[in-house]
Design a protein around this motif. Structure first.
Motif: not given
Length: 343
Positions: A218-239
Motif C-alpha cells: 500500500x502507498x505511504x501517502x495518498x494524493x488529494x485527487x485520489x482521496x477525493x475520487x475514492x471518497x466519492x466512490x465509497x459514498x456512492x457504494x453506500x448509497x
C-alpha cells in the motif's frame, strides 16, 4: 438503520461481571460465513457477508480439560493452522468470550472445520473467530451483545491479521457493514433491500496472498485527487447498498484508485480477469479483501455463472493459475448456531 456504538460496558450487563455461568448445552455447532472486505474504495471500513462458504465450529464441555481452559481438539481443511488456542484465531476469540463471561468451572474443547482457504481474501480468520465467539456464547445461553461478539472477534483479528473489522463485522452481523469509527468503535449495518437481486461471483485462484504482504504494497501517502475520487466512490457504494442498486454498487466497487492499483500486479492475471468479468457483463469487479480472490457483481445467478467461467479462463490463460468460481448471494444472518445438544 441499526447502529451499534461500542463504548465502555454497562456495569449491570452480564458481560461486565465475573459470573462463571453454567453451560446451557453440552455441545453446540456454529457456522460463520465468508466475507468480502474493502469492496473496492472502502478499504478497512466496508465489508459484507456472502452465503454458501464459511467455517464451522463444534464446541463441547470436556471434563478432560482443566476448568476455565479451552483446547483445540481437531482442525480439518487447514493442516498448517496451530492447535495452540493462543495462536489460533478461533481459540483467541473463544478465550476472549470465556473471559467476558467469567467461565471458570468447566473446560471446553473446540473442533474447527475450515471451509475457507487461508490467505484467500474471503475473511478466513474472521470466519473462524466469529464462529468460535458465537459458539462459546451459545453454549452458556447466548447472553452477550453484538458489542461483545464483534470486539472479541476484533481482538482475534488484531493478533493474526491486523486491527480491522471489515471482515469480522459482517461475519458476525451478516449483510453489509460500515465501520464508522475505531476509536471509539462504531459499526453501522447497511440494509440492502430484500426484494432486490444481488449476486457475487467469487473467483479464487490457486495462489496465496498473505495479508501482511498485500498491506506492505500500500502507498505511504495518498494524493488529494485520489482521496477525493475514492471518497466519492465509497459514498456512492453506500448509497447503492441502501437503495438496492446493484449497477451503481458494481460501478463504485470497480473504481478504487488507491489500493487495487498497488495490489493487482501482485496477483498473476488480475488485470485480465477484471477485463474478462466486465466484458462478460459484470456490473463491477475488484479484489476481495487482500486477495487473491476476485469478486464481481451482477444481478442474476445464470449470468453470474457465465461471468465466473470467463474469469476462471482468464486466470488460467493470463496468470497461469487454476481457479474456482463460486456464485453467492448476500448472507443476511452472519454467524449462527446450526445445532445444539445436551447429550
Amino acid at each position: 438503520m441499526l447502529r451499534f456504538s461500542f463504548h465502555s460496558p454497562n456495569p449491570n450487563h452480564p458481560s461486565a461481571k465475573t459470573l462463571d455461568p453454567s453451560p446451557v448445552f453440552r455441545s453446540v455447532k456454529t457456522f460463520a460465513p465468508a466475507t468480502v472486505a474493502n469492496l473496492g474504495p472502502g478499504f478497512d471500513f466496508l465489508g459484507c457477508a456472502v452465503d454458501g462458504l464459511g467455517d464451522v465450529i463444534t464446541l463441547s464441555v470436556d471434563p478432560g480439560v482443566a476448568p476455565g481452559k479451552i483446547v483445540i481438539s481437531s482442525i480439518s481443511g487447514a493442516p498448517k493452522l496451530s492447535h495452540n488456542p493462543l495462536r489460533n484465531c478461533a481459540g483467541i476469540a473463544a478465550i476472549e468470550i470465556m473471559r467476558k463471561l467469567g467461565v471458570r468451572s468447566v473446560g471446553l474443547s473446540l473442533s474447527l472445520e475450515k471451509g475457507l482457504p487461508l490467505g484467500s481474501g474471503l475473511g478466513s480468520s474472521a470466519a473462524s473467530a466469529a464462529a468460535a465467539a458465537v459458539a462459546v456464547d451459545a453454549l452458556f445461553g447466548s447472553t452477550l451483545t453484538a458489542h461483545d461478539l464483534v470486539l472479541a472477534g476484533l481482538e482475534s483479528e488484531a493478533k493474526v491479521s491486523g486491527y480491522h473489522a471489515d471482515n469480522i463485522g459482517p461475519a458476525i452481523l451478516g449483510g453489509f457493514v460500515l465501520i464508522r469509527s475505531y476509536e471509539p468503535f462504531e459499526i453501522l449495518p447497511l440494509n440492502f433491500p430484500a426484494d432486490r437481486d444481488l449476486v457475487f461471483v467469487l473467483v479464487s485462484p490457486d495462489f496465496e496472498a498473505p495479508t501482511k504482504k498485500m498491506r506492505e504494497a500500500l502507498p505511504a501517502e495518498v494524493g488529494m485527487k485520489e482521496h477525493i475520487r475514492n471518497s466519492s466512490q465509497a459514498a456512492a457504494l453506500v448509497a447503492a447498498v441502501l437503495q438496492g442498486d446493484a449497477r451503481v454498487l458494481g460501478s463504485a466497487l470497480s473504481s478504487d484508485v488507491i489500493v487495487e492499483p498497488k495490489r493487482a500486479p501482485l496477483i498473476p492475471g488480475m488485470a485480465a480477469v477484471k477485463v474478462a468479468a466486465m466484458e462478460a457483463g459484470a456490473f463491477g469487479c475488484t479484489i476481495s479483501g487482500a486477495g487473491p480472490t476476485v469478486v464481481a457483481v451482477i444481478d442474476g445467478e445464470q449470468q453470474g455463472k457465465e461471468i465466473g467461467d470467463r474469469m476462471v479462463e482468464a486466470f488460467l490463460v493470463n496468470g497461469g493459475l487454476r481457479a474456482k468460481a463460486t456464485v453467492s448471494k448476500l448472507d443476511r444472518v452472519g454467524a449462527r448456531v446450526i445445532s445444539s445438544s445436551n447429550q
